[in-house]
Design a protein around this motif. Structure first.
Motif, mmCIF file in Angstrom:
data_model
loop_
_atom_site.group_PDB
_atom_site.id
_atom_site.type_symbol
_atom_site.label_atom_id
_atom_site.label_comp_id
_atom_site.label_asym_id
_atom_site.label_seq_id
_atom_site.Cartn_x
_atom_site.Cartn_y
_atom_site.Cartn_z
ATOM 1 N N GLY A 121 1.012 -1.261 0.001
ATOM 2 C CA GLY A 121 0.020 0.265 -0.019
ATOM 3 C C GLY A 121 0.626 1.113 0.017
ATOM 4 O O GLY A 121 0.223 2.186 -0.736
ATOM 5 N N ASP A 122 1.892 1.043 0.973
ATOM 6 C CA ASP A 122 3.082 2.322 0.148
ATOM 7 C C ASP A 122 3.793 2.523 -0.168
ATOM 8 O O ASP A 122 3.952 4.056 -0.788
ATOM 9 N N LEU A 123 3.784 1.280 -1.411
ATOM 10 C CA LEU A 123 4.582 1.336 -2.444
ATOM 11 C C LEU A 123 3.256 2.200 -3.126
ATOM 12 O O LEU A 123 3.777 3.163 -4.715
ATOM 13 N N ARG A 124 2.226 1.602 -3.738
ATOM 14 C CA ARG A 124 1.521 2.291 -4.557
ATOM 15 C C ARG A 124 0.723 3.675 -4.093
ATOM 16 O O ARG A 124 1.466 4.425 -4.691
ATOM 17 N N GLU A 125 1.304 4.349 -3.073
ATOM 18 C CA GLU A 125 0.517 5.462 -2.550
ATOM 19 C C GLU A 125 2.066 6.626 -3.159
ATOM 20 O O GLU A 125 1.807 6.956 -3.233
ATOM 21 N N THR A 126 3.163 5.602 -2.466
ATOM 22 C CA THR A 126 4.600 6.618 -3.082
ATOM 23 C C THR A 126 4.728 6.680 -4.395
ATOM 24 O O THR A 126 4.819 7.849 -5.375
ATOM 25 N N THR A 127 4.528 5.883 -4.814
ATOM 26 C CA THR A 127 4.420 5.311 -6.502
ATOM 27 C C THR A 127 3.578 6.859 -7.084
ATOM 28 O O THR A 127 3.740 7.525 -8.200
ATOM 29 N N ALA A 128 2.340 6.559 -6.676
ATOM 30 C CA ALA A 128 1.738 7.671 -6.812
ATOM 31 C C ALA A 128 1.770 9.031 -6.622
ATOM 32 O O ALA A 128 1.462 10.272 -7.389
ATOM 33 N N GLU A 129 2.141 8.781 -5.737
ATOM 34 C CA GLU A 129 2.741 10.550 -5.226
ATOM 35 C C GLU A 129 4.041 10.856 -6.461
ATOM 36 O O GLU A 129 4.435 12.022 -6.694
ATOM 37 N N MET A 130 4.818 10.192 -6.370
ATOM 38 C CA MET A 130 6.237 10.624 -6.925
ATOM 39 C C MET A 130 5.214 10.691 -8.915
ATOM 40 O O MET A 130 6.247 11.811 -9.263
ATOM 41 N N GLN A 131 4.531 10.450 -9.200
ATOM 42 C CA GLN A 131 4.384 10.495 -10.148
ATOM 43 C C GLN A 131 3.447 11.653 -10.908
ATOM 44 O O GLN A 131 3.835 12.467 -11.593
ATOM 45 N N ARG A 132 2.726 11.535 -9.727
ATOM 46 C CA ARG A 132 1.833 13.443 -9.771
ATOM 47 C C ARG A 132 3.099 14.431 -9.619
ATOM 48 O O ARG A 132 2.780 15.660 -10.171
ATOM 49 N N ARG A 133 3.725 14.218 -8.183
ATOM 50 C CA ARG A 133 5.315 15.070 -8.642
ATOM 51 C C ARG A 133 6.080 15.477 -9.996
ATOM 52 O O ARG A 133 6.826 16.610 -10.108
ATOM 53 N N GLU A 134 6.116 14.441 -10.518
ATOM 54 C CA GLU A 134 6.896 14.074 -11.883
ATOM 55 C C GLU A 134 6.078 14.931 -12.368
ATOM 56 O O GLU A 134 6.301 15.738 -13.363
ATOM 57 N N GLN A 135 5.393 15.492 -12.709
ATOM 58 C CA GLN A 135 4.188 15.749 -13.951
ATOM 59 C C GLN A 135 4.343 17.249 -13.378
ATOM 60 O O GLN A 135 4.561 18.068 -13.587
ATOM 61 N N GLU A 136 3.884 17.469 -11.848
ATOM 62 C CA GLU A 136 4.238 18.543 -11.466
ATOM 63 C C GLU A 136 5.647 19.330 -12.005
ATOM 64 O O GLU A 136 5.713 20.961 -11.984
ATOM 65 N N LEU A 137 6.931 19.029 -11.731
ATOM 66 C CA LEU A 137 7.813 19.764 -11.768
ATOM 67 C C LEU A 137 7.818 19.834 -13.670
ATOM 68 O O LEU A 137 8.456 20.931 -13.656
ATOM 69 N N ARG A 138 7.215 18.637 -14.498
ATOM 70 C CA ARG A 138 7.498 18.835 -16.207
ATOM 71 C C ARG A 138 6.370 20.123 -15.806
ATOM 72 O O ARG A 138 6.800 21.064 -16.912
ATOM 73 N N ASP A 139 5.295 19.946 -15.482
ATOM 74 C CA ASP A 139 4.737 21.364 -15.662
ATOM 75 C C ASP A 139 5.501 22.735 -15.397
ATOM 76 O O ASP A 139 5.601 23.776 -16.133
ATOM 77 N N LYS A 140 6.202 22.855 -14.433
ATOM 78 C CA LYS A 140 6.479 23.861 -13.407
ATOM 79 C C LYS A 140 7.760 23.823 -14.952
ATOM 80 O O LYS A 140 8.516 25.313 -14.723
ATOM 81 N N GLN A 141 8.195 22.875 -14.888
ATOM 82 C CA GLN A 141 9.486 23.364 -16.704
ATOM 83 C C GLN A 141 9.130 23.484 -17.214
ATOM 84 O O GLN A 141 9.737 24.742 -17.904
#
Length: 383
Positions: A121-141
């Protein structure tokens, strides 16, 4: 307007003309007046665009402040992502440890299963959080790239205004000539038409300049397509040419006979060369000889573009740091330190590399390498 030099005698008394000729002349005059009104409307539209450019410069300061906030958020998100990554690694190691224990001791199987479920469960949450953060980083870039483009556009405004001044003045001159010919009662309409055609050509030049400026200012789409690198370089030079001319900077373009084609975004690559030209422009500001040289070399799989300036060069040890965000060798207030950082990011996204070589006192050379489009790749794009 002065009388044409070819007229040396006083005008002869007007000879009554047939009614048909007079009617035709009146129709031609009305047509010319209507066209002149249309030209006035176009001139007012151009003045309105210049007003919009001035308003845009006022908004540029706000854009720069927003850009600093975006970069602060970017750094905070990057650190948070690093912590999330570390947490993910720890979870993976714990999972492997639990799997090993389950084989050794079946008595703890149920507890191990519960722990595994919790970790997954932690892995899924962490993976989803990482994907969201990566998308935010791309948007900010993307926001950072657009903000850097707007900052560059603000610097280009002065040069573009000078470049627009020539066709506007020429348009007024040609239209004035046509008006004078009509008022003097010239019967040869060919000369009037020539003057108006010249005016139309100047209007076309001004329209082309404004259209290019508006295209560059728009947010670049994420799509990629086969593009001519030579056309990208020439379009970047067209926006910078007036600035370089006003600063008496010599630009030498040495491109080979081949036409290198790369897969990329034309607006983003144009921003790369504008950033490099702007950097070279500032570097040669105090040099005895102000010159910029652009050359290319096409290989089997890629094309290398070299941009060399006659500036003082880069101090030893700073060749890699100049691509870091906010790092600049310019005086305070004369640079944000973002141009080369944005350039590095765009080139990397296009699968290329950029580096710099320099000797103190002998200028600097930026080497840009991009992969060429293959025949198989080109077939996947619509013609």
């Amino acid at each position: 307007m002065a009388m044409p030099e070819s007229v040396t005698e006083a005008p002869q008394p007007a000879v009554p003309e047939p009614r048909a000729a007079a009617s035709e002349l009146r129709a031609q005059v009305e047509t010319l007046e209507r066209r002149l009104r249309q030209r006035d409307e176009q001139r007012r539209a151009m003045l309105h665009i210049m007003g919009d450019l001035n308003e845009f410069n006022k908004r540029l300061a706000n854009q720069r402040k927003a850009m600093l906030h975006i970069l602060a958020d970017y750094e905070q998100d990057r650190r948070r992502l690093a912590r999330q990554t570390e947490r993910l690694d720890n979870s993976r190691r714990a999972l492997l440890h639990i799997l090993q224990d389950s084989h050794k001791d079946k008595l703890h199987l149920e507890d191990s299963r519960k722990a595994m479920i919790h970790i997954m469960g932690d892995l899924r949450e962490t993976t989803a959080e990482m994907q969201r953060r990566e998308q935010e980083l791309r948007d900010k870039q993307e926001q950072l790239v657009q903000a850097g483009k707007l900052a560059t556009l603000g610097e280009l405004t002065t040069g573009v205004a000078h470049e627009l001044n020539n066709p506007l003045n020429n348009t007024g001159l040609f239209v004035g000539n046509a008006i004078d010919l009509i008022e003097l009662g010239a019967t040869e309409k060919g000369q009037i038409v020539r003057e108006l055609r010249h005016a139309m050509q100047q209007v076309g030049k001004a329209t082309e300049i404004i259209s290019h400026l508006r295209t560059f200012g728009r947010a670049a789409p994420v799509s990629r397509e086969p593009i001519s690198l030579r056309q990208v370089i020439e379009r970047a030079l067209s926006l910078m040419r007036e600035q370089l001319r006003l600063r008496e900077i010599e630009v030498a373009l040495h491109l080979g006979p081949e036409e290198p084609v790369v897969v990329g975004n034309p607006i983003q690559l144009e921003q790369v060369f504008i950033n490099l030209l702007t950097n070279a422009r500032d570097a040669v500001a105090d040099s005895p000889r102000k010159a910029i040289r652009i050359s290319d070399s096409v290989g089997a799989e890629g094309v290398e573009v070299a941009l060399t300036d006659t500036g003082p060069g880069i101090p030893p040890g700073l060749e890699q740091r100049i691509f870091d965000p906010f790092f600049t060798t310019k005086e305070v207030g004369k640079g944000t330190g973002l141009g080369l950082s944005i350039t590095y990011g765009i080139v990397k996204e296009h699968g290329g590399t950029i580096s710099v070589t320099s000797r103190p006192g002998e200028g600097a050379t930026f080497l840009l390498h991009l992969p060429l489009v293959s025949a198989e790749t080109q077939e996947t794009f619509p013609q």
